[in-house]
Design an enzyme around this catalytic site. Structure first.
Site, PDB file in Angstrom:
ATOM      1  N   GLY A   1      49.861  39.731  34.314  1.00  9.77           N
ATOM      2  CA  GLY A   1      50.039  41.094  34.803  1.00  9.77           C
ATOM      3  C   GLY A   1      50.004  41.078  36.306  1.00  9.77           C
ATOM      4  O   GLY A   1      49.607  40.088  36.924  1.00  9.77           O
TER       5      GLY A   1
ATOM      6  N   GLY B   1      49.408  43.967  39.707  1.00  7.10           N
ATOM      7  CA  GLY B   1      49.176  45.350  40.127  1.00  7.10           C
ATOM      8  C   GLY B   1      49.387  45.458  41.602  1.00  7.10           C
ATOM      9  O   GLY B   1      49.907  44.527  42.236  1.00  7.10           O
TER      10      GLY B   1
ATOM     11  N   LYS C   1      42.762  35.588  38.777  1.00  4.54           N
ATOM     12  CA  LYS C   1      43.243  36.760  39.515  1.00  4.54           C
ATOM     13  C   LYS C   1      43.389  36.380  40.979  1.00  4.54           C
ATOM     14  O   LYS C   1      42.417  35.969  41.625  1.00  4.54           O
ATOM     15  CB  LYS C   1      42.207  37.889  39.338  1.00  4.54           C
TER      16      LYS C   1
ATOM     17  N   ASP D   1      37.546  53.656  37.484  1.00  8.78           N
ATOM     18  CA  ASP D   1      39.001  53.600  37.252  1.00  8.78           C
ATOM     19  C   ASP D   1      39.274  53.406  35.759  1.00  8.78           C
ATOM     20  O   ASP D   1      40.016  52.499  35.360  1.00  8.78           O
ATOM     21  CB  ASP D   1      39.610  52.456  38.084  1.00  8.78           C
TER      22      ASP D   1
HETATM   23  N1  LIG Z   1      40.962  38.702  31.800  1.00 11.63           N
HETATM   24  C1  LIG Z   1      42.195  38.994  31.447  1.00 11.63           C
HETATM   25  N2  LIG Z   1      42.790  38.367  30.436  1.00 11.63           N
HETATM   26  C2  LIG Z   1      44.049  38.669  30.055  1.00 11.63           C
HETATM   27  N3  LIG Z   1      44.808  39.608  30.672  1.00 11.63           N
HETATM   28  C3  LIG Z   1      44.265  40.277  31.698  1.00 11.63           C
HETATM   29  C4  LIG Z   1      42.932  40.013  32.137  1.00 11.63           C
HETATM   30  N4  LIG Z   1      42.672  40.818  33.173  1.00 11.63           N
HETATM   31  C5  LIG Z   1      43.781  41.542  33.365  1.00 11.63           C
HETATM   32  N5  LIG Z   1      44.746  41.239  32.497  1.00 11.63           N
HETATM   33  C6  LIG Z   1      46.095  41.831  32.423  1.00 11.63           C
HETATM   34  O1  LIG Z   1      46.582  42.064  33.716  1.00 11.63           O
HETATM   35  C7  LIG Z   1      46.755  43.473  33.953  1.00 11.63           C
HETATM   36  C8  LIG Z   1      46.324  43.798  35.379  1.00 11.63           C
HETATM   37  O2  LIG Z   1      44.959  43.454  35.517  1.00 11.63           O
HETATM   38  P1  LIG Z   1      43.963  44.182  36.531  1.00 11.63           P
HETATM   39  O3  LIG Z   1      43.977  45.647  36.211  1.00 11.63           O
HETATM   40  O4  LIG Z   1      42.668  43.498  36.506  1.00 11.63           O
HETATM   41  O5  LIG Z   1      44.717  43.870  37.879  1.00 11.63           O
HETATM   42  P2  LIG Z   1      44.975  44.767  39.144  1.00 11.63           P
HETATM   43  O6  LIG Z   1      45.732  43.899  40.086  1.00 11.63           O
HETATM   44  O7  LIG Z   1      43.688  45.315  39.615  1.00 11.63           O
HETATM   45  O8  LIG Z   1      45.904  45.898  38.548  1.00 11.63           O
HETATM   46  P3  LIG Z   1      46.072  47.396  39.013  1.00 11.63           P
HETATM   47  O9  LIG Z   1      46.459  47.355  40.453  1.00 11.63           O
HETATM   48  O10 LIG Z   1      47.165  47.883  38.088  1.00 11.63           O
HETATM   49  O11 LIG Z   1      44.756  48.067  38.758  1.00 11.63           O
HETATM   50  C9  LIG Z   1      45.918  44.149  32.886  1.00 11.63           C
HETATM   51  O12 LIG Z   1      46.387  45.417  32.508  1.00 11.63           O
HETATM   52  C10 LIG Z   1      45.999  43.162  31.725  1.00 11.63           C
HETATM   53  O13 LIG Z   1      47.197  43.388  31.015  1.00 11.63           O
END
Ligand SMILES: Nc1ncnc2c1ncn2[C@@H]1O[C@H](COP(=O)(O)OP(=O)(O)OP(=O)(O)O)[C@@H](O)[C@H]1O
Length: 540
Positions: free
Chosen positions: A22, A24, A44, A138
């Site tokens: 994913g 974001g 991440k 959130d």
């Molecule tokens: N630990 C994990 N294992 C598997 N998939 C994950 C995990 N963490 C996140 N994801 C996938 O990645 C997506 C984005 O994760 P996350 O919300 O933590 O990232 P973000 O960069 O903060 O996103 P946003 O900006 O949309 O809030 C999640 O909706 C999920 O589909």
């Protein structure tokens, strides 16, 4: 800041990056494999110069949550070149992805079993986070993910980039409230009205309200109205979302849903800034709702949901085929039926000239059967991929229709003995299941008040009605006030000299329960109801 995945190295620390899971606003997340032991994790990655360094915030929050059920583990973190990375437990799909799959299967809302199970687990996760002094801030479907087999029935909270400690570590005090308007932090769909539309400081109540809106969204055909045009691209589109959210009344948002959802949203909105929510109570409420609706094993989130529990058709009679009808249509049909007035008026307590009670009882039974109709399809239709259809949401829960039945039996009562039996059944019913007085429970008290006060005239029983909108009636009272009043009612019911005195006690009981924060019946409350049944027998 723009984010170019090409420049992300293939290896970060001890992990080989694989598929992107994913991405974001703040970065990307990859499936990754440990170079030595081949175990898989989620990694991440965020640019260290990102304007909103959420990875660093998360890194500070994760240690506070370790070991809690449904909290991912933080295995490692570090900086490599221009990248900051977090290594966390690899999980399964997000609820957002499951919700979209359900839409693709042709269902415009989620089934009640799944939503109850999500509600119980999400409230439990918030309880853990809040007990560890952390606000999520959130809550949304994309930030809840199921585990990987064998933990696919557990919902995990993810994305702590906006999370914050609400107990200040040096003073050990709750963060202060402020009258100053703040910039909105959270998400467009579910962030609470106070935080999103009024610029208030988030606290525990706001995590809970976001969860409530998320549950209601799942049960609303097509989702909450302000989610339907997608992410707003202009300020005026954002203002429209805020206006729609702010103006939506709980009773309108939750039309056609089991009353627990409306109750929960109202409860969240009544919580004070510093107040600790009663998580256990609401987990119990959604558990009881699921049980009343015939679902089992509800603590587990099972996707796709198991087939809906079937109501056994009576022996010797073929199961009726039900036309597909939605909640609004059903309400109109019931209103039209009511207007027809096919039957003579209901017999009332003071009027002994009415038709005999047994015949009327049958009618009331039929009426409650109509109301309790569920929209679950009898068709053996299959999903495109061969999965069974999920059970649909009943228009009314079993709890609601049982209480409706009891209310009708009060209105049908022709003497105090019959009223006593109805009160006994009402008491037992609440003792065995959920102890919260729902709107159907208050309707029962209204009917009782009417019969006791003056059964020969139509009474608008505003004194016990739960859905009053007057501010002074809605303001919750401290628990000790309720306990004191109910203890007095319990004493007085045993010496009440007439039905009119009993009517006033019932009205006081309804009013004091209505103003209590959980609207639950206490031990004294049950003693009052038992005393009421006994007094009705004595005054027969
Ligand atoms: N630990 C994990 N294992 C598997 N998939 C994950 C995990 N963490 C996140 N994801 C996938 O990645 C997506 C984005 O994760 P996350 O919300 O933590 O990232 P973000 O960069 O903060 O996103 P946003 O900006 O949309 O809030 C999640 O909706 C999920 O589909």
């Amino acid at each position: 800041m723009a984010h170019n995945s090409d420049t992300i190295p293939r290896r970060m620390g001890n992990y080989w990056l694989q598929d992107r899971l994913g991405s974001g606003y703040s970065g990307s997340i990859f499936k990754a494999r440990h170079v030595h032991d081949n175990t898989f994790v989620a990694l991440k990655v965020q640019d260290i110069d990102h304007e909103c360094p959420t990875n660093r915030y998360e890194q500070a929050i994760y240690p506070l949550l370790q070991g809690g059920e449904g909290m991912p583990r933080l295995w490692a973190s570090g900086i490599q070149g221009k990248w900051h990375y977090l290594v966390i437990s690899l999980l399964g799909r997000s609820l957002e992805s499951i919700y979209r799959e359900n839409l693709q299967w042709g269902h415009n809302r989620m089934d009640l079993r799944s939503v109850c199970s999500i509600a119980i687990q999400v409230i439990a996760r918030l309880q853990i986070m809040h007990n560890r002094e952390v606000l999520h801030r959130d809550i949304q479907l994309g930030n809840c993910a199921i585990g990987l087999t064998p933990e696919e029935d557990t919902i995990y909270m993810i994305d702590f980039g906006f999370s914050k400690r609400y107990i200040e570590s040096h003073t050990r005090r709750h963060i202060p409230d402020s009258k100053e308007k703040r910039d909105f932090l959270g998400n467009y769909w579910f962030t609470s009205v106070n935080v999103h539309c009024k610029g208030k400081v988030p606290s525990r109540r706001d995590d809970l309200e976001a969860a409530a809106l998320m549950f209601i969204h799942l049960l609303t055909p097509g989702g909450l109205s302000w989610t339907r045009n997608g992410v707003p691209k202009t300020d005026s589109a954002h203002d429209r979302i805020k206006r729609a959210k702010k103006n939506a009344r709980p009773e309108d948002l939750c039309k056609g849903m089991p009353s627990e959802f409306e109750e929960f949203l109202r409860y969240c909105r009544r919580l004070k800034f510093f107040e600790c929510p009663d998580y256990d109570h609401w987990k119990d409420e959604f558990q009881a709702l699921a049980q009343d609706s015939g679902f089992t094993d509800i603590e587990r989130f099972i996707w796709p949901p198991p087939p809906a529990p079937k109501v056994q058709p009576q022996a010797g009679r073929p199961a009726p085929t039900r036309p597909t009808i939605d909640a609004d249509e059903m309400e109109n049909v019931l209103k039209d039926l009511a207007k027809l007035q096919l039957n003579p008026p209901r017999p009332i307590l003071g009027d002994q000239t009415n038709v005999p009670a047994p015949a009327r009882r049958n009618d009331s039974k039929k009426a409650s059967e109509i109301i309790s109709v569920s929209d679950s399809s009898e068709d053996d239709e299959s999903r495109p991929n061969g999965q069974p259809l999920p059970p649909c949401t009943p228009v009314r829960t079993k709890k609601a229709s049982q209480l409706q039945k009891l209310k009708l039996s009060v209105l049908d009562s022709t003497d105090n003995a019959a009223l006593a039996v109805a009160v006994e059944e009402f008491t037992k019913f609440l003792q065995l299941g959920s102890k919260t007085l729902t709107k159907e429970g208050f309707a029962f008290l209204d009917a009782l008040y009417k019969q006791l006060a003056d059964p020969s005239i139509f009474v608008l029983p505003l004194r016990t009605l739960r859905s009053v909108n007057r501010e002074d009636d809605r303001a919750p009272q401290p628990a000790h006030v309720k306990l004191g009043v109910v203890a007095r009612l319990r004493r007085e019911v045993g010496i009440a000299s007439s039905n009119r005195v009993l009517a006033n006690l019932v009205a006081d009981f309804g009013a004091v329960t209505n103003k209590s924060s959980g609207r639950t019946i206490t031990k004294d409350g049950f003693a009052f109801l038992e005393g009421l049944a006994a007094r009705l027998q004595a005054l027969n």
